[in-house]
Every structure is written in structure tokens, then in C-alpha cells.
Enzyme design. Structure first.
Site, PDB file in Angstrom:
ATOM      1  N   GLY A  50       9.517 -49.125 -23.881  1.00  0.00           N
ATOM      2  CA  GLY A  50       9.896 -48.117 -22.882  1.00  0.00           C
ATOM      3  C   GLY A  50       8.898 -46.971 -22.846  1.00  0.00           C
ATOM      4  N   GLY A  96      11.331 -39.979 -53.761  1.00  0.00           N
ATOM      5  CA  GLY A  96      12.374 -39.573 -52.812  1.00  0.00           C
ATOM      6  C   GLY A  96      13.474 -40.616 -52.786  1.00  0.00           C
ATOM      7  N   VAL A  97      14.183 -40.668 -51.667  1.00  0.00           N
ATOM      8  CA  VAL A  97      15.366 -41.543 -51.594  1.00  0.00           C
ATOM      9  C   VAL A  97      14.986 -43.013 -51.693  1.00  0.00           C
ATOM     10  CG1 VAL A  97      17.570 -41.711 -50.429  1.00  0.00           C
ATOM     11  CG2 VAL A  97      16.059 -39.851 -49.864  1.00  0.00           C
ATOM     12  N   GLY A 152       7.940 -40.611 -47.192  1.00  0.00           N
ATOM     13  CA  GLY A 152       8.540 -40.007 -46.011  1.00  0.00           C
ATOM     14  C   GLY A 152       8.286 -40.828 -44.753  1.00  0.00           C
ATOM     15  N   ASP A 154      16.157 -39.883 -35.617  1.00  0.00           N
ATOM     16  CA  ASP A 154      14.986 -39.553 -36.440  1.00  0.00           C
ATOM     17  C   ASP A 154      13.851 -38.924 -35.640  1.00  0.00           C
ATOM     18  OD1 ASP A 154      16.307 -40.677 -38.560  1.00  0.00           O
ATOM     19  OD2 ASP A 154      14.756 -42.142 -39.056  1.00  0.00           O
ATOM     20  N   ALA A 162      21.107 -42.136 -40.634  1.00  0.00           N
ATOM     21  CA  ALA A 162      21.707 -42.935 -39.577  1.00  0.00           C
ATOM     22  C   ALA A 162      22.950 -42.253 -38.991  1.00  0.00           C
ATOM     23  CB  ALA A 162      22.067 -44.306 -40.120  1.00  0.00           C
ATOM     24  N   HIS A 178      46.995 -41.018 -58.343  1.00  0.00           N
ATOM     25  CA  HIS A 178      46.644 -41.167 -59.753  1.00  0.00           C
ATOM     26  C   HIS A 178      46.765 -42.634 -60.152  1.00  0.00           C
ATOM     27  CE1 HIS A 178      46.332 -40.279 -64.002  1.00  0.00           C
ATOM     28  NE2 HIS A 178      47.378 -41.072 -64.202  1.00  0.00           N
TER      29      HIS A 178
HETATM   30  P1  FAD Z   1      15.577 -46.145 -35.640  1.00  0.00           P
HETATM   31  O1  FAD Z   1      16.640 -46.754 -36.464  1.00  0.00           O
HETATM   32  O2  FAD Z   1      14.218 -46.041 -36.202  1.00  0.00           O
HETATM   33  O3  FAD Z   1      15.536 -46.975 -34.280  1.00  0.00           O
HETATM   34  C1  FAD Z   1      14.630 -46.710 -33.265  1.00  0.00           C
HETATM   35  C2  FAD Z   1      14.487 -47.949 -32.418  1.00  0.00           C
HETATM   36  O4  FAD Z   1      13.696 -47.627 -31.295  1.00  0.00           O
HETATM   37  C3  FAD Z   1      13.780 -49.094 -33.127  1.00  0.00           C
HETATM   38  O5  FAD Z   1      14.548 -50.264 -32.990  1.00  0.00           O
HETATM   39  C4  FAD Z   1      12.456 -49.225 -32.407  1.00  0.00           C
HETATM   40  O6  FAD Z   1      11.997 -50.573 -32.336  1.00  0.00           O
HETATM   41  C5  FAD Z   1      12.812 -48.704 -31.020  1.00  0.00           C
HETATM   42  N1  FAD Z   1      11.673 -48.155 -30.284  1.00  0.00           N
HETATM   43  C6  FAD Z   1      10.793 -47.217 -30.711  1.00  0.00           C
HETATM   44  N2  FAD Z   1       9.945 -46.886 -29.689  1.00  0.00           N
HETATM   45  C7  FAD Z   1      10.324 -47.638 -28.636  1.00  0.00           C
HETATM   46  C8  FAD Z   1       9.862 -47.726 -27.290  1.00  0.00           C
HETATM   47  N3  FAD Z   1       8.870 -46.967 -26.836  1.00  0.00           N
HETATM   48  N4  FAD Z   1      10.464 -48.614 -26.466  1.00  0.00           N
HETATM   49  C9  FAD Z   1      11.490 -49.394 -26.896  1.00  0.00           C
HETATM   50  N5  FAD Z   1      11.989 -49.330 -28.136  1.00  0.00           N
HETATM   51  C10 FAD Z   1      11.410 -48.459 -28.993  1.00  0.00           C
HETATM   52  N6  FAD Z   1      20.066 -43.531 -43.514  1.00  0.00           N
HETATM   53  C11 FAD Z   1      21.333 -43.364 -43.914  1.00  0.00           C
HETATM   54  O7  FAD Z   1      22.064 -42.583 -43.302  1.00  0.00           O
HETATM   55  N7  FAD Z   1      21.847 -44.049 -44.979  1.00  0.00           N
HETATM   56  C12 FAD Z   1      21.093 -44.907 -45.689  1.00  0.00           C
HETATM   57  O8  FAD Z   1      21.582 -45.513 -46.637  1.00  0.00           O
HETATM   58  C13 FAD Z   1      19.750 -45.101 -45.309  1.00  0.00           C
HETATM   59  N8  FAD Z   1      18.982 -45.966 -45.978  1.00  0.00           N
HETATM   60  C14 FAD Z   1      17.690 -46.155 -45.571  1.00  0.00           C
HETATM   61  C15 FAD Z   1      16.909 -47.037 -46.307  1.00  0.00           C
HETATM   62  C16 FAD Z   1      15.597 -47.247 -45.946  1.00  0.00           C
HETATM   63  C17 FAD Z   1      14.760 -48.205 -46.734  1.00  0.00           C
HETATM   64  C18 FAD Z   1      15.064 -46.584 -44.795  1.00  0.00           C
HETATM   65  C19 FAD Z   1      13.655 -46.831 -44.351  1.00  0.00           C
HETATM   66  C20 FAD Z   1      15.840 -45.703 -44.063  1.00  0.00           C
HETATM   67  C21 FAD Z   1      17.158 -45.476 -44.451  1.00  0.00           C
HETATM   68  N9  FAD Z   1      17.980 -44.591 -43.768  1.00  0.00           N
HETATM   69  C22 FAD Z   1      19.255 -44.381 -44.184  1.00  0.00           C
HETATM   70  C23 FAD Z   1      17.503 -43.841 -42.598  1.00  0.00           C
HETATM   71  C24 FAD Z   1      17.983 -44.524 -41.295  1.00  0.00           C
HETATM   72  O9  FAD Z   1      17.534 -45.857 -41.288  1.00  0.00           O
HETATM   73  C25 FAD Z   1      17.463 -43.768 -40.095  1.00  0.00           C
HETATM   74  O10 FAD Z   1      17.837 -42.409 -40.196  1.00  0.00           O
HETATM   75  C26 FAD Z   1      18.034 -44.339 -38.812  1.00  0.00           C
HETATM   76  O11 FAD Z   1      17.715 -45.689 -38.659  1.00  0.00           O
HETATM   77  C27 FAD Z   1      17.498 -43.553 -37.606  1.00  0.00           C
HETATM   78  O12 FAD Z   1      18.072 -44.060 -36.439  1.00  0.00           O
HETATM   79  P2  FAD Z   1      17.339 -43.910 -35.035  1.00  0.00           P
HETATM   80  O13 FAD Z   1      18.205 -44.586 -34.038  1.00  0.00           O
HETATM   81  O14 FAD Z   1      16.974 -42.505 -34.801  1.00  0.00           O
HETATM   82  O15 FAD Z   1      15.953 -44.679 -35.179  1.00  0.00           O
HETATM   83  P1  NAI Z   2      11.598 -38.790 -48.903  1.00  0.00           P
HETATM   84  O1  NAI Z   2      11.221 -37.657 -48.054  1.00  0.00           O
HETATM   85  O2  NAI Z   2      12.997 -38.925 -49.357  1.00  0.00           O
HETATM   86  O3  NAI Z   2      10.706 -38.794 -50.216  1.00  0.00           O
HETATM   87  C1  NAI Z   2       9.321 -38.855 -50.173  1.00  0.00           C
HETATM   88  C2  NAI Z   2       8.793 -38.363 -51.502  1.00  0.00           C
HETATM   89  O4  NAI Z   2       7.413 -38.651 -51.559  1.00  0.00           O
HETATM   90  C3  NAI Z   2       8.948 -36.855 -51.675  1.00  0.00           C
HETATM   91  O5  NAI Z   2       9.562 -36.588 -52.909  1.00  0.00           O
HETATM   92  C4  NAI Z   2       7.536 -36.350 -51.577  1.00  0.00           C
HETATM   93  O6  NAI Z   2       7.313 -35.195 -52.348  1.00  0.00           O
HETATM   94  C5  NAI Z   2       6.750 -37.533 -52.108  1.00  0.00           C
HETATM   95  N1  NAI Z   2       5.372 -37.576 -51.660  1.00  0.00           N
HETATM   96  C6  NAI Z   2       4.866 -37.277 -50.441  1.00  0.00           C
HETATM   97  N2  NAI Z   2       3.519 -37.455 -50.417  1.00  0.00           N
HETATM   98  C7  NAI Z   2       3.174 -37.894 -51.652  1.00  0.00           C
HETATM   99  C8  NAI Z   2       1.940 -38.251 -52.245  1.00  0.00           C
HETATM  100  N3  NAI Z   2       0.807 -38.211 -51.567  1.00  0.00           N
HETATM  101  N4  NAI Z   2       1.944 -38.638 -53.536  1.00  0.00           N
HETATM  102  C9  NAI Z   2       3.100 -38.692 -54.246  1.00  0.00           C
HETATM  103  N5  NAI Z   2       4.299 -38.354 -53.738  1.00  0.00           N
HETATM  104  C10 NAI Z   2       4.336 -37.967 -52.446  1.00  0.00           C
HETATM  105  O7  NAI Z   2      11.100 -40.080 -48.109  1.00  0.00           O
HETATM  106  P2  NAI Z   2      11.364 -41.630 -48.343  1.00  0.00           P
HETATM  107  O8  NAI Z   2      11.866 -41.895 -49.714  1.00  0.00           O
HETATM  108  O9  NAI Z   2      10.145 -42.305 -47.867  1.00  0.00           O
HETATM  109  O10 NAI Z   2      12.524 -41.920 -47.334  1.00  0.00           O
HETATM  110  C11 NAI Z   2      12.358 -41.573 -45.962  1.00  0.00           C
HETATM  111  C12 NAI Z   2      13.623 -41.084 -45.370  1.00  0.00           C
HETATM  112  O11 NAI Z   2      14.483 -42.192 -45.099  1.00  0.00           O
HETATM  113  C13 NAI Z   2      14.443 -40.165 -46.258  1.00  0.00           C
HETATM  114  O12 NAI Z   2      13.994 -38.835 -46.189  1.00  0.00           O
HETATM  115  C14 NAI Z   2      15.805 -40.305 -45.679  1.00  0.00           C
HETATM  116  O13 NAI Z   2      15.917 -39.463 -44.574  1.00  0.00           O
HETATM  117  C15 NAI Z   2      15.810 -41.757 -45.234  1.00  0.00           C
HETATM  118  N6  NAI Z   2      16.497 -42.555 -46.252  1.00  0.00           N
HETATM  119  C16 NAI Z   2      17.801 -42.305 -46.504  1.00  0.00           C
HETATM  120  C17 NAI Z   2      18.495 -43.004 -47.461  1.00  0.00           C
HETATM  121  C18 NAI Z   2      19.900 -42.666 -47.736  1.00  0.00           C
HETATM  122  O14 NAI Z   2      20.500 -41.955 -46.944  1.00  0.00           O
HETATM  123  N7  NAI Z   2      20.487 -43.157 -48.824  1.00  0.00           N
HETATM  124  C19 NAI Z   2      17.852 -44.089 -48.217  1.00  0.00           C
HETATM  125  C20 NAI Z   2      16.468 -44.250 -47.894  1.00  0.00           C
HETATM  126  C21 NAI Z   2      15.839 -43.522 -46.931  1.00  0.00           C
END
Ligand code: FAD
Ligand code: NAI
Length: 475
Positions: free
Chosen positions: A125, A192-193, A281, A322, A330, A454
Site C-alpha cells: 500500500g 531488552g525484551v 530495538g 508500532d 500489540a 484462596h
Molecule cells: P505489525 O505487527 O508490525 O504489522 C504491520 C503489518 O503491516 C505487517 O503485516 C506488514 O507486512 C504490513 N505492512 C507494512 N507496510 C506495508 C505496506 N506499505 N503495505 C501493506 N502492508 C504493509 N508485543 C506484545 O504486546 N506482547 C508480546 O509478547 C510481544 N512479543 C514480541 C516478540 C517479538 C519477538 C517481537 C519482534 C515483538 C513482540 N511484540 C510483543 C511486539 C508486537 O509484535 C508489536 O507491537 C505489534 O505487532 C505491532 O503491531 P502493528 O499492527 O503496529 O504492526
Molecule cells: P528493546 O528496546 O526491548 O531492547 C533493546 C536493547 O538493546 C536495549 O536494552 C538497548 O540498550 C540495547 N542496545 C541497543 N543498541 C545496542 C548496541 N549497539 N549494543 C548492545 N546493546 C544495544 O528491544 P528488543 O528487545 O529488540 O524488542 C523490540 C520491541 O519489541 C520491544 O521494545 C517491545 O516493544 C517489543 N517486544 C515486546 C515483548 C513483550 O511485550 N513481552 C517481547 C518482545 C518484544
């Protein structure tokens, strides 16, 4: 041929986008959702659900569960008098189970689109322009028209320059969720996470895991008491090696694996590992969106600028999830999706960012909502704190898992709850009570007066509220 016309076109079918589309359609608006091939299956079939379902929340939690069971069989069964010799893990089966869950859920969203009459437009899109008060959006060569556009394009993993990610040996979240075997030595950049969750998965399965973190503080966003407890458990009990204050100098991939050269204080160090996860990140997806064509305001960090209702600077263009500033979670994206759809339909939408919960699905789990103690101190807010360890909770004892505590922070004058921090088993579920309480401006006394079943872990929340007033009954 005339362009297809919709009331609402959503770009991106992640949690922000698919929920916005479903809610808009529920409200009687003709709605389409564009999704690119980012997560298409090997046959090219578009997969909905975005990062969350395909390579994020859902697959990571599936692997966390499998690895937790393996770890329990190894270390926890014995105390219950259960012997399980020769426990093994078949990584292929574990990954296949994860893939099956993902397939089931992404298919489920297609069904929900059908049920709610959301039109799926497969393709990339991109804004083209505006004519007759309608937005023109290109979907891989076809133009569609919309009264309203909701941008929900999400984010992708940030990579570091000079560290090429091939998602086989050097991986971001995508590759790290699909290893074909347990690496003997796993390196992780970023504590990080993702680093902690996925580091935990492979540590439990037998990897020697070293995490290299740039910041001097561990889990700086969490309450310091929680971060301290987590540090103790992860490093001392579980054996995760976490180095803080690291500067990565060079990463080399060779036949024998990966060599990471880094500075730790004044010392130059080398980490040799078989696989490396880069989790430093995420960055918003705004490239190729055609924002320049229409004058969409994007801030210096690449996020689309929005107001509290997720309105962009352009008329009838909204952005959620995001791709806008705020926690990249999410559930936050889903809430914004609902809010925007309701605003478009003329209703009053609302998202309270102050009560968005955070959860880290390590073991113990970490969850919080509201302010940390250090934030309250910095802001000069007078507060009272109550903290109860799970060691004082009968259910936790029965379950053989007494790590951690519940900590409640309440305003010293009004008693309104300002923050709740949980580290322990099921923290992800326990935090919901605190979110409800804070959303309704409850006081610690309100929680103290609620009957908690409880024996349950939720009694620790009850006791923490009593502890705010220095009158816990079981501690
Ligand atoms: P996204 O999920 O990134 O979706 C965006 C969509 O847009 C994608 O499908 C992409 O293909 C599509 N898109 C992009 N550009 C275009 C375009 N131009 N045209 C058409 N389609 C397009 N969050 C939590 O709350 N709990 C968790 O436990 C958690 N665990 C995570 C674990 C990992 C390993 C990672 C990487 C993230 C995790 N997150 C978690 C974060 C969560 O996945 C995101 O915050 C969430 O998916 C964001 O939703 P979104 O709809 O903004 O974007
Ligand atoms: P993050 O922001 O949680 O952690 C990234 C970490 O990398 C930070 O601690 C930062 O200081 C460090 N960092 C950055 N640059 C670096 C470098 N050059 N060398 C060494 N360390 C460095 O990001 P992460 O873990 O990649 O996850 C991305 C996002 O996805 C999260 O911020 C969160 O929003 C989402 N997420 C959420 C989850 C949940 O809700 N349980 C699970 C996984 C991801």
C-alpha cells in the site's frame, strides 16, 4: 474502470491494522485492509497478523512454553517426587508446534475478515494523492479510493551497521524463532525484551547464553526492585551471562561461527558463539509508504506524528500501533485501532497510555503498570509502598515457585494507585487486576476491601495493598 471505493482503507494487517479494520466494519463502514507479502507463506499466500502473529508475540510465547516444560522436567519434577530420566528435546517438533499455532491464528484472522466483511487487498500500500476529498492509495498497481486511511504498517527489527543479518547464523527475531537445533554457544546483542525472552528459551534448552548490553543499567524501564530481583535470578540461578555497558566493535562470521569483539570498561573482549541474535530495538515501517507524496509528518526517529486520538497532520489520515510513538506493544496497537475506528464512526474513542501494561515473559515473568518507584521519586510525588513476597503465599508454595513479589505504589495523600510491579509466576495474568484498578482510579484501600479467592497468587496483590497501609495479614 472506476477505482474501488471504501469508507476506510487500512494499510497493514498487524494487531493495530486488523483490529481497526474489524471494528470499522462492525460499525457499518465499508472497509478494506491492505497487506503486503512480508509474511506470505511459501506458496505466496498473504499471511495476516503482522509481526505479532508471524514472528513476534505468539511464536515467542509458544517456544517459551516448550522450553519451560523441558526445564521443569529437568529441574522441578524431582522436588515433587517425579523422576523423568533421559528427558530430551526435539527442536524440530518444538518449532513445528510453534509454526502450527501461527498458521492456525493467521488463518483465523482471514476468517474474521470474512465474517466482518472486511475486504482484503493483497499487495504493497502506498499513498498516491488526494482527489475530490478522497485519498488515492496504490495497491501494487491498482488504485483504490478511501474517505479515511488508517496507517498500521508496524515496525521491523533494527539492525546494526556492519553486522549483516542472514537469519541463519546472525539472526534478528525472525531467525531466532526458527533455529533448527540448540546452539551450543549463543550470543545476544541487547538485553531488552527480546534478548531476555529468546535468550531464556535457548538457555533452558542447553545453550551457553551470553548477552551483551550497551546500557550500564539492567532493565532500566522496570522498577529498580524488580530489575534487581530479575538480575539475581537470571544471572545467579539460571546462569544467563549478561554483560552491561558493552561497546560492540566488530562482528565476524566464519566457518567456526561468530566472533564478537567488544569493549567492557577498559578491557577489550571477544565472544565466540555459534549463533548470534541481534535484538537492539525496532524501527517503524514508513519507507515506501508514499508519505512524501502527500506531506505526511514523520518525526526525526521515523515515527508518524499523531495526536492523542491517533490523527496525523493530514485530514482523515490516522496512524496506529508500532508506527506511531509510544510502547511497541500489540495490545497498545489494538486499543488504538479500536479508538480510531470509533472516532471515524463519530463515536468517542479513548486509549489511556498510562494504564498500558508491560509484560516480559521470562521465568519469573515480569509485569507492571503505571509508575516505577524511581519515576515517583524523580517527579517528587509522595507515595506509600507495599511489597509482598510470593514466599508468603500458600498457592506459590504449593506450586513450588516462590520467586519474586508484588509491589504496589499509592499516592501518600489520596491513596490512588500509581503503579504496580510484579515479578513471579503468572505475573502476566496478575497484572490485569492492577490495570482495572488503575483505569478506574482505585485506591490501595479499594483492593484491600476486595475478596480474593484462596489459595491464589492474586492474594499477593491483596496483601500488597494491605502492606501499603502497613497492615498485611500474612506477612
Ligand atoms: P505489525 O505487527 O508490525 O504489522 C504491520 C503489518 O503491516 C505487517 O503485516 C506488514 O507486512 C504490513 N505492512 C507494512 N507496510 C506495508 C505496506 N506499505 N503495505 C501493506 N502492508 C504493509 N508485543 C506484545 O504486546 N506482547 C508480546 O509478547 C510481544 N512479543 C514480541 C516478540 C517479538 C519477538 C517481537 C519482534 C515483538 C513482540 N511484540 C510483543 C511486539 C508486537 O509484535 C508489536 O507491537 C505489534 O505487532 C505491532 O503491531 P502493528 O499492527 O503496529 O504492526
Ligand atoms: P528493546 O528496546 O526491548 O531492547 C533493546 C536493547 O538493546 C536495549 O536494552 C538497548 O540498550 C540495547 N542496545 C541497543 N543498541 C545496542 C548496541 N549497539 N549494543 C548492545 N546493546 C544495544 O528491544 P528488543 O528487545 O529488540 O524488542 C523490540 C520491541 O519489541 C520491544 O521494545 C517491545 O516493544 C517489543 N517486544 C515486546 C515483548 C513483550 O511485550 N513481552 C517481547 C518482545 C518484544
Amino acid at each position: 474502470m472506476a477505482n474501488k471505493q471504501f469508507d476506510v482503507v487500512v494499510i497493514g494487517a498487524g494487531p493495530g491494522g486488523y483490529i481497526a479494520a474489524i471494528r470499522a466494519a462492525q460499525l457499518g463502514l465499508s472497509t478494506a485492509c491492505i497487506e503486503s507479502e512480508s509474511y506470505a507463506d511459501p506458496k505466496g499466500e498473504i499471511r495476516l497478523g503482522g509481526t505479532c502473529l508471524n514472528v513476534g508475540c505468539i511464536p515467542s510465547k509458544a517456544l517459551l512454553r516448550s522450553s519451560e516444560l523441558f526445564e521443569e522436567a529437568h529441574h522441578s519434577f524431582q522436588m515433587h517426587g517425579i523422576s523423568a530420566d533421559n528427558v530430551k528435546i526435539d527442536v524440530g517438533t518444538m518449532v513445528q508446534r510453534k509454526d502450527n499455532i501461527v498458521t492456525q491464528l493467521v488463518g483465523g484472522i482471514k476468517m474474521l475478515f470474512k465474517k466482518n466483511k472486511v475486504t482484503l487487498l493483497p499487495g504493497h500500500g502506498k499513498f498516491v494523492g488526494r482527489e475530490n476529498d478522497r485519498w488515492l492509495v496504490d495497491v501494487s498497481g491498482e488504485t483504490v479510493e478511501a474517505n479515511h486511511v488508517i496507517v498500521a504498517t508496524g515496525s521491523k527489527a533494527r539492525h546494526l551497521s556492519d553486522i549483516p543479518v542472514d537469519n541463519k547464523i546472525v539472526c534478528d527475531n525472525t531467525g531466532a524463532l526458527s533455529f533448527d537445533s540448540t546452539p551450543k554457544r549463543l550470543g545476544v546483542i541487547g538485553a531488552g525484551v527480546i534478548g531476555l525472552e529468546l535468550g531464556s528459551v535457548w538457555k533452558r534448552l542447553g545453550s551457553d547464553v551470553t548477552i551483551l548490553e550497551a546500557m550500564p543499567d539492567f532493565l532500566a524501564a522496570a522498577d529498580q526492585a524488580v530489575a534487581k530481583e530479575a538480575w539475581k535470578v537470571f544471572t545467579q540461578k539460571q546462569g544467563l551471562k549478561i554483560n552491561l555497558g558493552v561497546k560492540i566493535n566488530k562482528v565476524t562470521v566464519g566457518k567456526k561461527g561468530v566472533k564478537v569483539e567488544y569493549d567492557l570498561g577498559d578491557e577489550s573482549k571477544v565472544l565466540e558463539c555459534d549463533r548470534l541474535i541481534v535484538s537492539v530495538g525496532r524501527i517503524p515501517n514508513t519507507q515506501g509508504l508514499g508519505g512524501d507524496n502527500v506531506g505526511l509528518t514523520i518525526n526525526e526517529r521515523g515515527f508518524i506524528t499523531v495526536d492523542h486520538n491517533c490523527r496525523t497532520n493530514l485530514p482523515n489520515v490516522w496512524a496506529v500501533g508500532d508506527v506511531v510513538p509510544g510502547p511497541m506493544l500489540a495490545h497498545k496497537g489494538m486499543e488504538e485501532g479500536v479508538m480510531v475506528a470509533e472516532c471515524i464512526a463519530g463515536q468517542k474513542g479513548h486509549v489511556n497510555i498510562d494504564t498500558v501494561p508491560w509484560v516480559i515473559y521470562t521465568h519469573p515473568e515480569i509485569a507492571w503498570v503505571g509508575k516505577t518507584e524511581q519515576q515517583l521519586k524523580n517527579e517528587g510525588v509522595e507515595y506509600r509502598a507495599g511489597q509482598i513476597p510470593f514466599a508468603a503465599n500458600g498457592r506459590a508454595l504449593g506450586q513450588g515457585d516462590t520467586t519474586g513479589f508484588v509491589k504496589m505504589l499509592a499516592d501518600a495523600k489520596t491513596d490512588r494507585i500509581l503503579g504496580v510491579h510484579v515479578i513471579g509466576n503468572n505475573a502476566s495474568e496478575l497484572i490485569a487486576e492492577a490495570v482495572v484498578a488503575m483505569e478506574f482510579n482505585a485506591s490501595s484501600e479499594d483492593i484491600a476491601r476486595i475478596c480474593h479467592a484462596h489459595p491464589t497468587l492474586s492474594e499477593a496483590m491483596h496483601e500488597a495493598s494491605l502492606a501499603v497501609d502497613k497492615r498485611p495479614l500474612h506477612f
